[in-house]
Write an enzyme that holds these catalytic residues in place. Structure first.
Site, PDB file in Angstrom:
ATOM      1  N   GLN A 254       0.833  -1.199   0.000  1.00 44.99           N
ATOM      2  CA  GLN A 254       0.000   0.000   0.000  1.00 44.99           C
ATOM      3  C   GLN A 254       0.873   1.256   0.000  1.00 44.99           C
ATOM      4  O   GLN A 254       0.357   2.355  -0.038  1.00 44.99           O
ATOM      5  CB  GLN A 254      -0.897   0.027   1.247  1.00 44.99           C
TER       6      GLN A 254
ATOM      7  N   PHE B  29      -6.435  -4.302   3.208  1.00 43.41           N
ATOM      8  CA  PHE B  29      -7.126  -4.040   4.483  1.00 43.41           C
ATOM      9  C   PHE B  29      -6.183  -3.544   5.570  1.00 43.41           C
ATOM     10  O   PHE B  29      -6.415  -3.773   6.749  1.00 43.41           O
ATOM     11  CB  PHE B  29      -7.909  -5.281   4.947  1.00 43.41           C
TER      12      PHE B  29
ATOM     13  N   GLU C  33       0.079  -2.122   4.392  1.00 38.10           N
ATOM     14  CA  GLU C  33       0.502  -0.728   4.574  1.00 38.10           C
ATOM     15  C   GLU C  33       1.958  -0.696   5.010  1.00 38.10           C
ATOM     16  O   GLU C  33       2.753   0.100   4.549  1.00 38.10           O
ATOM     17  CB  GLU C  33      -0.384  -0.020   5.619  1.00 38.10           C
TER      18      GLU C  33
ATOM     19  N   ARG D  56      -4.824   6.308  17.315  1.00 37.87           N
ATOM     20  CA  ARG D  56      -6.159   6.392  16.717  1.00 37.87           C
ATOM     21  C   ARG D  56      -7.202   5.755  17.629  1.00 37.87           C
ATOM     22  O   ARG D  56      -8.333   6.229  17.722  1.00 37.87           O
ATOM     23  CB  ARG D  56      -6.197   5.768  15.313  1.00 37.87           C
TER      24      ARG D  56
ATOM     25  N   ARG E  61      -8.015  -2.255   8.816  1.00 40.95           N
ATOM     26  CA  ARG E  61      -9.213  -1.415   8.613  1.00 40.95           C
ATOM     27  C   ARG E  61      -9.791  -0.878   9.933  1.00 40.95           C
ATOM     28  O   ARG E  61     -10.277  -1.657  10.764  1.00 40.95           O
ATOM     29  CB  ARG E  61     -10.260  -2.249   7.893  1.00 40.95           C
TER      30      ARG E  61
ATOM     31  N   PHE F  13      -7.850   0.859  12.023  1.00 34.63           N
ATOM     32  CA  PHE F  13      -6.561   1.321  12.548  1.00 34.63           C
ATOM     33  C   PHE F  13      -6.671   1.677  14.041  1.00 34.63           C
ATOM     34  O   PHE F  13      -6.248   2.748  14.480  1.00 34.63           O
ATOM     35  CB  PHE F  13      -6.130   2.542  11.715  1.00 34.63           C
TER      36      PHE F  13
ATOM     37  N   THR G 179      -3.329  10.567  11.191  1.00 36.19           N
ATOM     38  CA  THR G 179      -3.037  11.311  12.417  1.00 36.19           C
ATOM     39  C   THR G 179      -1.573  11.747  12.451  1.00 36.19           C
ATOM     40  O   THR G 179      -1.200  12.572  13.260  1.00 36.19           O
ATOM     41  CB  THR G 179      -3.360  10.463  13.648  1.00 36.19           C
TER      42      THR G 179
ATOM     43  N   ALA H  34      -5.745   5.066   5.874  1.00 34.08           N
ATOM     44  CA  ALA H  34      -6.490   6.048   6.659  1.00 34.08           C
ATOM     45  C   ALA H  34      -7.733   6.532   5.903  1.00 34.08           C
ATOM     46  O   ALA H  34      -8.215   7.639   6.147  1.00 34.08           O
ATOM     47  CB  ALA H  34      -5.594   7.227   7.052  1.00 34.08           C
TER      48      ALA H  34
ATOM     49  N   GLU I 175     -12.896   2.954   5.805  1.00 33.68           N
ATOM     50  CA  GLU I 175     -12.861   2.317   7.116  1.00 33.68           C
ATOM     51  C   GLU I 175     -14.064   2.578   8.034  1.00 33.68           C
ATOM     52  O   GLU I 175     -14.442   1.685   8.786  1.00 33.68           O
ATOM     53  CB  GLU I 175     -11.605   2.763   7.879  1.00 33.68           C
TER      54      GLU I 175
HETATM   55  N1  MTE Z   1     -11.671  -2.469   0.180  1.00 35.86           N
HETATM   56  C1  MTE Z   1     -11.187  -3.528  -0.492  1.00 35.86           C
HETATM   57  N2  MTE Z   1     -11.976  -4.133  -1.400  1.00 35.86           N
HETATM   58  N3  MTE Z   1      -9.935  -4.022  -0.246  1.00 35.86           N
HETATM   59  C2  MTE Z   1      -9.122  -3.446   0.694  1.00 35.86           C
HETATM   60  O1  MTE Z   1      -7.985  -3.892   0.893  1.00 35.86           O
HETATM   61  N4  MTE Z   1      -8.876  -1.692   2.408  1.00 35.86           N
HETATM   62  C3  MTE Z   1      -9.591  -0.816   3.342  1.00 35.86           C
HETATM   63  C4  MTE Z   1     -10.598   0.047   2.599  1.00 35.86           C
HETATM   64  N5  MTE Z   1     -11.405  -0.765   1.733  1.00 35.86           N
HETATM   65  C5  MTE Z   1      -9.615  -2.314   1.438  1.00 35.86           C
HETATM   66  C6  MTE Z   1     -10.910  -1.839   1.106  1.00 35.86           C
HETATM   67  C7  MTE Z   1      -8.713   0.065   4.104  1.00 35.86           C
HETATM   68  S1  MTE Z   1      -7.970  -0.533   5.483  1.00 35.86           S
HETATM   69  C8  MTE Z   1      -8.525   1.370   3.759  1.00 35.86           C
HETATM   70  S2  MTE Z   1      -7.574   2.405   4.708  1.00 35.86           S
HETATM   71  C9  MTE Z   1      -9.130   1.944   2.546  1.00 35.86           C
HETATM   72  O2  MTE Z   1      -9.887   0.997   1.817  1.00 35.86           O
HETATM   73  C10 MTE Z   1      -8.022   2.495   1.661  1.00 35.86           C
HETATM   74  O3  MTE Z   1      -8.495   2.979   0.469  1.00 35.86           O
HETATM   75  P1  MTE Z   1      -9.196   4.409   0.305  1.00 35.86           P
HETATM   76  O4  MTE Z   1      -8.480   5.360   1.190  1.00 35.86           O
HETATM   77  O5  MTE Z   1      -9.008   4.692  -1.126  1.00 35.86           O
HETATM   78  O6  MTE Z   1     -10.616   4.237   0.717  1.00 35.86           O
HETATM   79  N1  HPA Z   2      -4.250   5.579   9.542  1.00 37.65           N
HETATM   80  C1  HPA Z   2      -3.623   4.704   8.759  1.00 37.65           C
HETATM   81  N2  HPA Z   2      -2.333   4.680   8.606  1.00 37.65           N
HETATM   82  C2  HPA Z   2      -1.600   5.561   9.277  1.00 37.65           C
HETATM   83  C3  HPA Z   2      -2.181   6.508  10.102  1.00 37.65           C
HETATM   84  C4  HPA Z   2      -3.579   6.521  10.248  1.00 37.65           C
HETATM   85  O1  HPA Z   2      -4.157   7.334  10.973  1.00 37.65           O
HETATM   86  N3  HPA Z   2      -1.194   7.241  10.642  1.00 37.65           N
HETATM   87  C5  HPA Z   2      -0.056   6.741  10.137  1.00 37.65           C
HETATM   88  N4  HPA Z   2      -0.291   5.735   9.310  1.00 37.65           N
HETATM   89 MO1  MOS Z   3      -6.212   1.136   6.229  1.00 40.15          MO
HETATM   90  S1  MOS Z   3      -6.013   0.115   8.008  1.00 40.15           S
HETATM   91  O1  MOS Z   3      -5.682   2.628   6.971  1.00 40.15           O
HETATM   92  O2  MOS Z   3      -4.885   0.542   5.382  1.00 40.15           O
END
Ligand code: MTE
Ligand code: HPA
Ligand code: MOS
Length: 758
Positions: free
Chosen positions: A194, A225, A229, A307, A339, A341, A437, A506, A716
């Site tokens: 990620q 998910f 990251e 968080r 997801r 966090f 954050t 995030a 999330e």
């Molecule tokens: N949705 C799918 N299908 N697959 C994923 O891995 N990750 C989740 C969420 N939705 C995820 C998902 C997580 S942990 C985050 S932080 C966000 O998607 C990241 O993408 P976005 O910021 O573009 O929403």
């Molecule tokens: N969310 C997800 N990833 C991160 C964050 C957060 O708030 N801060 C640093 N890495």
């Molecule tokens: Mo989502 S846990 O911030 O990759």
């Protein structure tokens, strides 16, 4: 605008979307297998790789001594070696890597490595780690008012310990990376990460070569998910090191079994709390200490703990509050982003407390939540002002959609008439802060090219992982340039096109990358006004001012004269001939963010996402099995960029949490060996676990604080809704046994124990 377009949907459905391990093997490519530690904590006495190195088909066995830079893959806190040299810190920690012509050879050779070690006492329990002061950083604190005096004045008090467990990410694509040596000691990494920037930076330190010699490319991930990251970095480092040392392509691709064993998970939390309240259930004082079970290395644990602390209030205004947190080092694989966090873990505690207060005072679960909810103008414990709070509207929509009062009466009647089966309702509101954050991460870039046929290529630092960020970015560009989505390609995330990209995490992916793409597209559109006016003049003999040009439906026309239009493609070709730049770079940083860690005070979030869920379950008190009868969700989302994608995110997240709190049961033996490393022993929700009635209501709102085109993040926040099922099950258990406690996760065993408790 029609929203049905989804850039990956047909590829996924027909099996044509490609992931790293789908690419054909390269000539001379080596496959990596690892010697994983058999114990959770030990001193290494010796590691003898001679027999493995001599095994036919083995190219090289790689260990700490092969590292050309620093044996260090920690990013924020530098506490994690790629290969431990002295101390093994968790079971299944990789100790050496065998590179061979194929996986079978590599696997056979791994068995020939001789490891001798002296076992040390491991710690798995965060309470034990806490008492030994095994913290990565000193205690963190957020405080408002005087909790000690407010507790002493409160008419009622409750005190307790609340725990939540870990969770396996269970992305479909396991951890993987393919590294290819390029000329002049450069390396190309196709990494399932990620965070392209983190991989580039950490590999650069590991190999001792500059960042521009490492190219990271992420086509798409088969789910992440949060589990990629930071936790993807170690595998990218392995592949990079192998390719750098051997000058051959190297592929690392873990099996499901290896992945489940060797990678960190959601943080289990243990929280010790005390709360003061009045006879209407209003909480006046809340003192909580959160302990995160961080595993062997700090990873992202401190940010996750933070968080969790930021979300310990959930939607409630508590005048006197003290939130303390400690992230504890244990001998488990380094726990990592998942997801939410940390937010779900923090929210779970206050919601459990509200359930207990409601039961003690015999109050309605929605009424008590409404009575404690934030009002606009109040301050969160860290000082951020609550504005645009949607909670009253959300609760009233939820009550209407679920016909709550009728349902509540039906459940009560059902429970009076039945003894084996009990039903329960659970309520779960959420307020989720959007922004990293870590303030500096809230920035991103985009690069757009318009080719001379009018087709468009968009690169951002964002990573596609199934959340369909690419479609959302395409929606943004399509709106700015007025062209259909199928004229837009959203490219892989690649450090040569977009450098210094924050992780896609995030939930900020579409806010940050969408805004960066918007800014780049706007630059291009503005450059196109002059040639457009000129071409309209040539073509129709029209005098048009540049300002009145409208870009829409793949055409450009004067607002006063829509029938005189140019096609976008025609304009682009003309603009090229006129030597107008057809590319632009966009940079975005989220405004107005700051946080003073020492004072525990600031404005860490750009805005909040609000919502609430209601679940109804039926529990078989004889078998401990349940069915999820109904799940209602009301989710406030600003002006959605793509309601269908958001609907998928909302339901997917809620069901993922339903798994966390009712089915997914991580089990270790006493020595720290993970014994549920298989889908047969670790149950995630399947399609048959969906509720009989699932109704999601996306409340559009006009939020001044929202992000690109008035949209809000979706990834999330909806995860938390799944906890409604836990509380519904607890209510069902309590319908049979009023003083029962239900442990987390609410598996059939836990439910049966709860029914028999007290
Ligand atoms: N949705 C799918 N299908 N697959 C994923 O891995 N990750 C989740 C969420 N939705 C995820 C998902 C997580 S942990 C985050 S932080 C966000 O998607 C990241 O993408 P976005 O910021 O573009 O929403
Ligand atoms: N969310 C997800 N990833 C991160 C964050 C957060 O708030 N801060 C640093 N890495
Ligand atoms: Mo989502 S846990 O911030 O990759």
């Amino acid at each position: 605008m029609k929203h049905s377009h989804h850039l990956s949907g047909s590829l996924h459905l027909t099996g044509k979307s490609r992931f790293i391990a789908d690419d054909a093997p390269l000539q001379g490519m080596l496959h990596a297998k690892f010697l994983f530690s058999p114990v959770a904590h030990a001193e290494i006495i010796s590691l003898d790789v001679r027999a493995a190195s001599a095994f036919p088909g083995v190219y090289k066995v790689i260990g700490a001594t092969d590292i050309t830079g620093e044996n260090q893959i920690g990013h924020i806190i530098k506490d994690e070696p790629l290969f431990p040299e002295k101390t093994i810190m968790y079971a299944w920690q990789p100790l050496a890597m065998v590179l061979a012509e194929d996986e079978q050879v590599a696997e056979a050779a791994v068995k020939l490595i001789k490891l001798s070690y002296k076992e040390l006492k491991p710690i798995f329990d965060p309470l034990e780690a806490d008492s030994c002061e095994e913290w990565y950083v000193p205690e963190r604190k957020i405080e408002s008012g005087d909790v000690v005096s407010a507790l002493s004045k409160a008419p009622y008090k409750l005190k307790g310990i609340t725990s939540s467990s870990g969770q396996e990410h269970f992305y479909m694509e396991a951890q993987s990376c393919r590294a290819i040596p390029f000329e002049d000691n450069r390396i190309m990494l196709y990494s399932a990460t990620q965070s392209t920037m983190e991989v580039q930076e950490v590999v650069s330190h590991l190999l001792g070569i500059p960042a521009h010699d490492i190219i990271v490319d992420v086509p798409r991930l088969g789910g992440a998910f949060g589990g990629k990251e930071r936790a993807a970095t170690i595998w990218a480092c392995m592949a990079a090191l192998g390719a750098y040392v051997c000058k051959r392509p190297v592929q690392v691709y873990l099996s499901r079994h290896e992945d489940m064993h060797a990678t960190g998970k959601r943080h289990p939390f243990v929280s010790l709390w005390e709360v003061g309240f009045d006879d209407e259930g209003r909480i006046s004082a809340y003192d909580i200490q959160l302990l995160a079970n961080g595993g062997a290395y700090s990873d992202l644990s401190v940010a996750i703990l933070e968080r969790a602390m930021f979300h310990s209030d959930n939607i409630y205004h508590i005048p006197d509050i003290r939130i303390r947190g400690r992230a504890c080092r244990t001998n488990l694989p380094p726990n990592t982003a998942f997801r939410g966090f940390g937010a779900p873990q923090g929210i779970f505690v206050i919601e459990s407390i509200l359930e207990d207060i409601a039961r003690q005072l015999n109050l309605d679960p929605i009424a008590i939540r409404n009575a404690n909810a934030y009002k606009n103008g109040s301050l969160a414990p860290y000082g951020q002002e609550i504005v645009e709070c949607q909670i009253p509207e959300i609760f009233s929509a939820l009550v209407n959609n679920a016909e709550y009062h009728k349902l509540k009466a039906e459940v009560a009647d059902f429970n009076l008439a039945n003894s084996r089966f009990k039903r329960g309702l659970g309520i779960m509101p959420v307020k989720f802060g959007i922004s990293f954050t870590t303030a500096l991460l809230n920035q991103g870039s985009a690069l757009i090219w318009v080719y001379i046929d009018g087709s468009v290529s968009v690169s951002t630092g964002g990573v596609e992982m199934g959340q369909e960020l690419s479609t959302k970015v395409a929606v943004v560009v399509s709106r700015v340039l007025g062209i259909p989505i199928d004229k837009i390609r959203v490219e892989s995330s690649n450090t040569q096109r977009v450098g210094n990209a924050s992780p896609t995490a995030a939930s900020t992916g579409s806010d940050i990358n969408g805004n960066a793409a918007r800014i780049a597209a706007e630059k291009i559109r503005e450059c196109l006004r002059e040639p457009a006016a000129k071409l309209l003049e040539q073509k129709y003999n029209l005098a048009v001012s540049q300002e009145e040009l409208v870009f829409s439906q793949a055409t450009v026309y004067p607002v006063t004269n829509p029938e005189h239009s140019l096609s976008f493609a025609e304009l682009i070709r003309f603009a090229y001939v006129e030597r107008i730049p057809l590319a632009a770079y966009g940079y975005y940083r989220t405004p107005d963010l700051w946080f003073d860690r020492d004072k525990g005070n600031g404005r860490p979030f750009h805005y909040y996402v609000y919502g609430a869920a209601l679940a109804e379950v039926e529990l078989d008190c004889l078998l401990g099995e349940h069915s999820l009868r109904k799940l209602f969700i009301v989710h406030e989302n600003g002006q959605s960029l793509h309601p269908d994608i958001d609907l998928g995110q909302i339901t997917g997240a809620a069901i993922q949490c339903y798994g966390w709190c009712t089915m997914e049961d991580l089990q270790w033996d006493a020595k720290g060996n993970y014994i549920s490393a298989n889908p047969s022993t670790y149950k995630i929700p399947g399609i048959r676990d969906l509720p009989e009635v699932l109704k999601v209501d996306i409340l559009a709102s006009l939020s001044k604080e929202a992000s690109v085109f008035g949209s809000k993040a979706t990834g999330e926040p909806p995860f938390v809704y799944g906890l409604a099922v836990f509380f519904a099950l607890q209510a069902a258990v309590r319908a049979a046994n009023p003083d029962a406690t239900l442990s987390f996760p609410a598996t059939p065993e836990a439910l049966l124990k709860g029914l028999k408790s007290v």
